[in-house]
Write a protein that holds these residues in place. Structure first.
Motif, mmCIF file in Angstrom:
data_model
loop_
_atom_site.group_PDB
_atom_site.id
_atom_site.type_symbol
_atom_site.label_atom_id
_atom_site.label_comp_id
_atom_site.label_asym_id
_atom_site.label_seq_id
_atom_site.Cartn_x
_atom_site.Cartn_y
_atom_site.Cartn_z
ATOM 1 N N VAL A 99 0.839 -1.201 0.000
ATOM 2 C CA VAL A 99 0.000 0.000 0.000
ATOM 3 C C VAL A 99 0.876 1.253 0.000
ATOM 4 C CG1 VAL A 99 -1.647 1.332 1.390
ATOM 5 C CG2 VAL A 99 -2.036 -1.108 0.991
ATOM 6 N N LYS A 100 1.982 1.225 0.718
ATOM 7 C CA LYS A 100 2.892 2.382 0.737
ATOM 8 C C LYS A 100 3.531 2.605 -0.635
ATOM 9 C CE LYS A 100 3.824 2.262 5.651
ATOM 10 N NZ LYS A 100 4.733 1.862 6.709
ATOM 11 N N PHE A 101 3.992 1.521 -1.268
ATOM 12 C CA PHE A 101 4.574 1.654 -2.612
ATOM 13 C C PHE A 101 3.537 2.188 -3.586
ATOM 14 C CE2 PHE A 101 7.723 -1.693 -1.271
ATOM 15 C CZ PHE A 101 8.840 -0.895 -1.382
ATOM 16 N N GLU A 102 2.335 1.651 -3.509
ATOM 17 C CA GLU A 102 1.258 2.085 -4.399
ATOM 18 C C GLU A 102 0.934 3.562 -4.160
ATOM 19 O OE1 GLU A 102 -3.201 0.625 -5.665
ATOM 20 O OE2 GLU A 102 -2.551 0.347 -3.595
ATOM 21 N N GLY A 103 0.842 3.940 -2.894
ATOM 22 C CA GLY A 103 0.534 5.328 -2.557
ATOM 23 C C GLY A 103 1.590 6.296 -3.064
ATOM 24 N N GLU A 104 2.859 5.928 -2.898
ATOM 25 C CA GLU A 104 3.942 6.778 -3.382
ATOM 26 C C GLU A 104 3.870 6.933 -4.893
ATOM 27 O OE1 GLU A 104 7.619 5.091 -1.968
ATOM 28 O OE2 GLU A 104 7.018 5.309 0.117
ATOM 29 N N SER A 105 3.581 5.849 -5.572
ATOM 30 C CA SER A 105 3.500 5.863 -7.027
ATOM 31 C C SER A 105 2.345 6.725 -7.521
ATOM 32 C CB SER A 105 3.330 4.434 -7.540
ATOM 33 O OG SER A 105 3.007 4.428 -8.906
ATOM 34 N N LEU A 106 1.222 6.668 -6.818
ATOM 35 C CA LEU A 106 0.028 7.399 -7.242
ATOM 36 C C LEU A 106 -0.076 8.783 -6.605
ATOM 37 C CD1 LEU A 106 -2.560 4.470 -6.991
ATOM 38 C CD2 LEU A 106 -1.442 5.349 -9.053
ATOM 39 N N GLY A 107 0.890 9.146 -5.745
ATOM 40 C CA GLY A 107 0.813 10.424 -5.051
ATOM 41 C C GLY A 107 -0.317 10.442 -4.038
ATOM 42 N N ARG A 108 -0.523 9.302 -3.404
ATOM 43 C CA ARG A 108 -1.626 9.152 -2.463
ATOM 44 C C ARG A 108 -1.097 8.689 -1.119
ATOM 45 N NH1 ARG A 108 -5.040 4.612 -4.326
ATOM 46 N NH2 ARG A 108 -3.637 3.368 -3.089
ATOM 47 N N ALA A 109 -1.774 9.117 -0.064
ATOM 48 C CA ALA A 109 -1.441 8.654 1.281
ATOM 49 C C ALA A 109 -2.722 8.165 1.942
ATOM 50 C CB ALA A 109 -0.833 9.789 2.099
ATOM 51 N N ASP A 110 -2.566 7.203 2.818
ATOM 52 C CA ASP A 110 -3.703 6.692 3.584
ATOM 53 C C ASP A 110 -3.722 7.375 4.935
ATOM 54 O OD1 ASP A 110 -4.941 4.734 1.859
ATOM 55 O OD2 ASP A 110 -3.087 3.597 2.039
ATOM 56 N N ALA A 111 -4.905 7.829 5.324
ATOM 57 C CA ALA A 111 -5.072 8.483 6.620
ATOM 58 C C ALA A 111 -6.069 7.683 7.445
ATOM 59 C CB ALA A 111 -5.576 9.903 6.447
ATOM 60 N N VAL A 112 -5.698 7.384 8.681
ATOM 61 C CA VAL A 112 -6.636 6.780 9.618
ATOM 62 C C VAL A 112 -7.137 7.923 10.484
ATOM 63 C CG1 VAL A 112 -6.977 5.083 11.442
ATOM 64 C CG2 VAL A 112 -5.371 4.598 9.581
ATOM 65 N N VAL A 113 -8.443 8.160 10.422
ATOM 66 C CA VAL A 113 -9.055 9.271 11.142
ATOM 67 C C VAL A 113 -9.860 8.704 12.298
ATOM 68 C CG1 VAL A 113 -10.601 11.248 10.991
ATOM 69 C CG2 VAL A 113 -9.170 10.627 9.032
ATOM 70 N N TYR A 114 -9.435 9.036 13.513
ATOM 71 C CA TYR A 114 -10.131 8.592 14.724
ATOM 72 C C TYR A 114 -11.094 9.684 15.145
ATOM 73 C CZ TYR A 114 -6.394 5.153 14.907
ATOM 74 O OH TYR A 114 -5.517 4.138 14.600
ATOM 75 N N SER A 115 -12.348 9.300 15.357
ATOM 76 C CA SER A 115 -13.375 10.256 15.772
ATOM 77 C C SER A 115 -14.315 9.573 16.752
ATOM 78 C CB SER A 115 -14.150 10.767 14.559
ATOM 79 O OG SER A 115 -14.803 9.694 13.907
ATOM 80 N N THR A 116 -15.143 10.379 17.401
ATOM 81 C CA THR A 116 -16.087 9.821 18.383
ATOM 82 C C THR A 116 -17.332 9.267 17.710
ATOM 83 O OG1 THR A 116 -17.058 12.001 18.704
ATOM 84 C CG2 THR A 116 -15.324 11.331 20.253
ATOM 85 N N TYR A 117 -17.517 9.554 16.432
ATOM 86 C CA TYR A 117 -18.689 9.071 15.686
ATOM 87 C C TYR A 117 -18.276 8.770 14.252
ATOM 88 C CZ TYR A 117 -18.741 13.779 13.750
ATOM 89 O OH TYR A 117 -18.373 14.939 13.120
ATOM 90 N N GLN A 118 -19.128 8.061 13.537
ATOM 91 C CA GLN A 118 -18.860 7.727 12.136
ATOM 92 C C GLN A 118 -18.965 8.985 11.281
ATOM 93 O OE1 GLN A 118 -17.972 4.664 10.899
ATOM 94 N NE2 GLN A 118 -17.655 5.696 8.961
ATOM 95 N N LEU A 119 -17.900 9.314 10.566
ATOM 96 C CA LEU A 119 -17.910 10.477 9.686
ATOM 97 C C LEU A 119 -18.716 10.162 8.427
ATOM 98 C CD1 LEU A 119 -14.133 11.527 9.821
ATOM 99 C CD2 LEU A 119 -16.014 12.440 11.188
ATOM 100 N N ASP A 120 -19.481 11.140 7.949
ATOM 101 C CA ASP A 120 -20.183 10.920 6.684
ATOM 102 C C ASP A 120 -19.216 11.227 5.532
ATOM 103 O OD1 ASP A 120 -20.187 13.717 6.174
ATOM 104 O OD2 ASP A 120 -22.149 13.963 7.110
#
Length: 181
Positions: A99-120
């Motif tokens: 996933v990291k190699f793919e993200g670097e290639s596509l100019g994309r990063a994965d973000a894990v967003v922690y919140s108190t409720y489900q984000l829409d």
């Protein structure tokens, strides 16, 4: 970095190179996710793959029957190679590195967003846009519910934590008071 992580990174790089040549990087990622989820959700599969009393041929035959037609041949070849080399324990690290190699290639990063409720979807898009400007990449958001935050968000992109949670702000405030005492 553990030895398994280093090994997984090498396999991930090779797999990513092959998937790029075949123009199937996203499909390979989904196939890897499916395999990791299957192994992690079913202890019998993990035990089957790691048991030395089961012959390599039996493992390969069972995997071939189970995976044929469901995932790409490129991923099946990788799974077979890892079984032959007794490296089936590195699948989660393999997926992470891929996933990291793919993200670097596509100019994309994965973000894990922690919140108190489900984000829409709108809120996820807002978070992706704001943090995309910070890291200069397009952001793919995964939302995790964490009631201990009290409010606000915690965002993890790669090895960086952006803590805008209420509990994080309170902890920083407490540290600043402790430093003044």
């Amino acid at each position: 970095m553990s030895r398994d992580t280093v090994v997984a990174k090498r396999y991930a790089k090779a797999l990513f190179d092959v998937a790029s040549q075949e123009q199937r990087t996203v499909e390979v990622e989904q196939d890897l996710k499916s395999i990791v989820e299957a192994i992690q959700s079913n202890p019998d599969i993990e035990a089957f793959l790691s048991t030395p009393n089961i012959s390599e041929v039996d493992k390969l035959n069972a995997l071939s029957r189970a995976l044929q037609g469901k995932i790409s041949q490129t991923v099946i070849n990788t799974v077979e190679l890892l079984v032959k080399r007794r490296r089936t324990n590195i699948f989660p690290d393999l997926l992470d590195s891929y996933v990291k190699f793919e993200g670097e290639s596509l100019g994309r990063a994965d973000a894990v967003v922690y919140s108190t409720y489900q984000l829409d979807e709108r809120e996820k898009e807002t978070v992706a846009a704001e943090f995309g400007q910070i890291v200069h990449k397009s952001i793919r958001v995964t939302n995790v519910i964490d009631p201990s935050l009290l409010g606000g968000l915690k965002v993890v992109i790669g090895d960086t934590l952006y803590d805008g949670s209420l509990s994080g702000k309170l902890a920083r405030l407490e540290q600043s008071f402790a430093g003044q005492a």
